[in-house]
Design a protein around this motif. Structure first.
Motif, mmCIF file in Angstrom:
data_model
loop_
_atom_site.group_PDB
_atom_site.id
_atom_site.type_symbol
_atom_site.label_atom_id
_atom_site.label_comp_id
_atom_site.label_asym_id
_atom_site.label_seq_id
_atom_site.Cartn_x
_atom_site.Cartn_y
_atom_site.Cartn_z
ATOM 1 N N UNK A 186 -2.825 6.387 5.539
ATOM 2 C CA UNK A 186 -2.435 5.518 6.649
ATOM 3 C C UNK A 186 -3.144 5.997 7.899
ATOM 4 N N UNK A 187 -3.924 5.114 8.497
ATOM 5 C CA UNK A 187 -4.625 5.448 9.731
ATOM 6 C C UNK A 187 -3.770 5.057 10.926
ATOM 7 N N UNK A 188 -3.693 5.959 11.907
ATOM 8 C CA UNK A 188 -2.942 5.707 13.134
ATOM 9 C C UNK A 188 -3.917 5.700 14.309
ATOM 10 N N UNK A 189 -3.872 4.631 15.079
ATOM 11 C CA UNK A 189 -4.764 4.518 16.230
ATOM 12 C C UNK A 189 -4.350 5.503 17.329
ATOM 13 N N UNK A 206 0.789 -1.225 0.000
ATOM 14 C CA UNK A 206 0.000 0.000 0.000
ATOM 15 C C UNK A 206 0.815 1.264 0.000
ATOM 16 N N UNK A 207 2.127 1.172 0.239
ATOM 17 C CA UNK A 207 2.965 2.366 0.288
ATOM 18 C C UNK A 207 4.018 2.393 -0.809
ATOM 19 N N UNK A 229 -11.122 -0.815 5.566
ATOM 20 C CA UNK A 229 -10.426 -1.348 4.393
ATOM 21 C C UNK A 229 -10.021 -0.301 3.370
ATOM 22 N N UNK A 230 -10.644 0.858 3.405
ATOM 23 C CA UNK A 230 -10.318 1.876 2.400
ATOM 24 C C UNK A 230 -8.936 2.496 2.603
ATOM 25 N N UNK A 231 -8.372 2.380 3.792
ATOM 26 C CA UNK A 231 -7.033 2.918 4.030
ATOM 27 C C UNK A 231 -5.975 1.946 3.518
ATOM 28 N N UNK A 232 -4.879 2.485 3.013
ATOM 29 C CA UNK A 232 -3.785 1.638 2.526
ATOM 30 C C UNK A 232 -3.080 0.929 3.677
ATOM 31 N N UNK A 233 -2.917 1.635 4.799
ATOM 32 C CA UNK A 233 -2.235 1.069 5.950
ATOM 33 C C UNK A 233 -3.002 1.417 7.218
ATOM 34 N N UNK A 234 -2.834 0.588 8.228
ATOM 35 C CA UNK A 234 -3.428 0.812 9.539
ATOM 36 C C UNK A 234 -2.358 0.485 10.566
ATOM 37 N N UNK A 265 -0.947 10.677 6.763
ATOM 38 C CA UNK A 265 -0.934 9.893 8.004
ATOM 39 C C UNK A 265 -1.802 10.639 9.002
ATOM 40 N N UNK A 266 -2.867 10.006 9.474
ATOM 41 C CA UNK A 266 -3.804 10.720 10.345
ATOM 42 C C UNK A 266 -4.565 9.745 11.224
ATOM 43 N N UNK A 267 -5.087 10.279 12.317
ATOM 44 C CA UNK A 267 -5.919 9.510 13.246
ATOM 45 C C UNK A 267 -7.395 9.829 13.059
ATOM 46 N N UNK A 268 -7.745 10.433 11.910
ATOM 47 C CA UNK A 268 -9.116 10.894 11.675
ATOM 48 C C UNK A 268 -9.572 10.429 10.290
ATOM 49 N N UNK A 269 -10.633 9.628 10.266
ATOM 50 C CA UNK A 269 -11.077 9.042 9.002
ATOM 51 C C UNK A 269 -11.612 10.085 8.027
ATOM 52 N N UNK A 270 -12.196 11.180 8.522
ATOM 53 C CA UNK A 270 -12.704 12.188 7.599
ATOM 54 C C UNK A 270 -11.566 12.871 6.847
#
Length: 246
Positions: free
Chosen positions: A204-207, A11-12, A224-229, A186-191
């Motif tokens: 990339x979503x960061x918890x 994904x990257x 699933x829409x994010x490349x990385x989690x 890279x963010x912790x916010x889906x919007x």
């Protein structure tokens, strides 16, 4: 001696620039404000105060986006929100110097424990740059105090448009003269991530389950829409095959 690292996740592949949301993703705004309130105004519920201040953030930016307000820096929007909530917490008596000093707490936010080392490792993989709604002065002072080792600091202020306006995401790609698909937010916010994807960026979503405090955990389930989690920025560095810090 450095050890061998895994190949980066599919994904990257091809990503040259990592753009970072800052508030909540890199720095702990809630904990930082609550701690300062506990020190300076112990009679106030610092956790509730921090959340009330943050709750005014999106509505204030919406006034700028709609044209109700002309371009206004986040420092000034934060001050408008602050003046509005002080009476709710019994702090209407604060004078101008005290209000200005409290407003600068946004320049003093502490990084999450993984942030500095995570960014340092990720710089071995790509250019690492902020893409925050925070203004340039705020982000620069924050980085200096917290030791955040950015390659570059970009702000909505540069593009005079607040995220999720496409001008921010596409403008950042343009700064580095790369197509959007070679940029990852890279963010912790889906919007925020959804708006970036709509512009062709990778995501990339960061918890950050305790962004709003340990008494108000948020859902950090993978989408699933994010490349990385990633659990945090160190986990993201592992996934991207970045060498461990030495």
């Amino acid at each position: 001696m450095q050890t061998a690292t895994a190949s980066p996740r599919t994904g990257a592949e091809g990503v040259e620039v990592l753009l970072f949301d800052v508030f909540g993703t890199v720095v702990d705004w809630h904990g930082s404000i609550a701690r300062e309130m506990a020190h300076d105004h112990p009679q106030v519920d610092g956790a509730a105060f921090a959340r009330a201040w943050r709750a005014g953030y999106q509505p204030a930016m919406a006034r700028v986006r709609s044209g109700e307000l002309g371009w206004t820096r986040i420092d000034d929007l934060h001050r408008m929100i602050l003046d509005g909530i002080l009476p709710q917490f019994g702090l209407a008596h604060l004078d101008e110097a005290a209000r200005a000093g409290l407003n600068r707490v946004w320049h003093r936010l502490d990084p999450w424990p993984d942030a500095v080392d995570g960014i340092r490792r990720l710089k071995g993989r790509a250019l690492c740059c902020t893409l925050s709604n925070g203004n340039l002065g705020l982000l620069t002072r924050m980085a200096k105090r917290a030791g955040l080792p950015w390659d570059c600091i970009l702000s909505a202020e540069v593009f005079r448009a607040y995220k999720p306006d496409p001008a921010t995401y596409l403008g950042a790609a343009g700064v580095f003269d790369v197509p959007p698909e070679r940029v990852m937010l890279v963010a912790a916010h889906h919007d925020d991530l959804a708006a970036a994807r709509a512009c062709g960026l990778r995501t990339a979503y960061v918890e950050r389950p305790f962004e709003f405090g340990r008494d108000a955990p948020k859902d950090v389930a993978a989408r699933p829409e994010n490349d990385l989690h990633a659990r945090d920025l160190l986990d993201l560095a592992d996934q991207l095959g970045c060498p461990a810090a030495v």
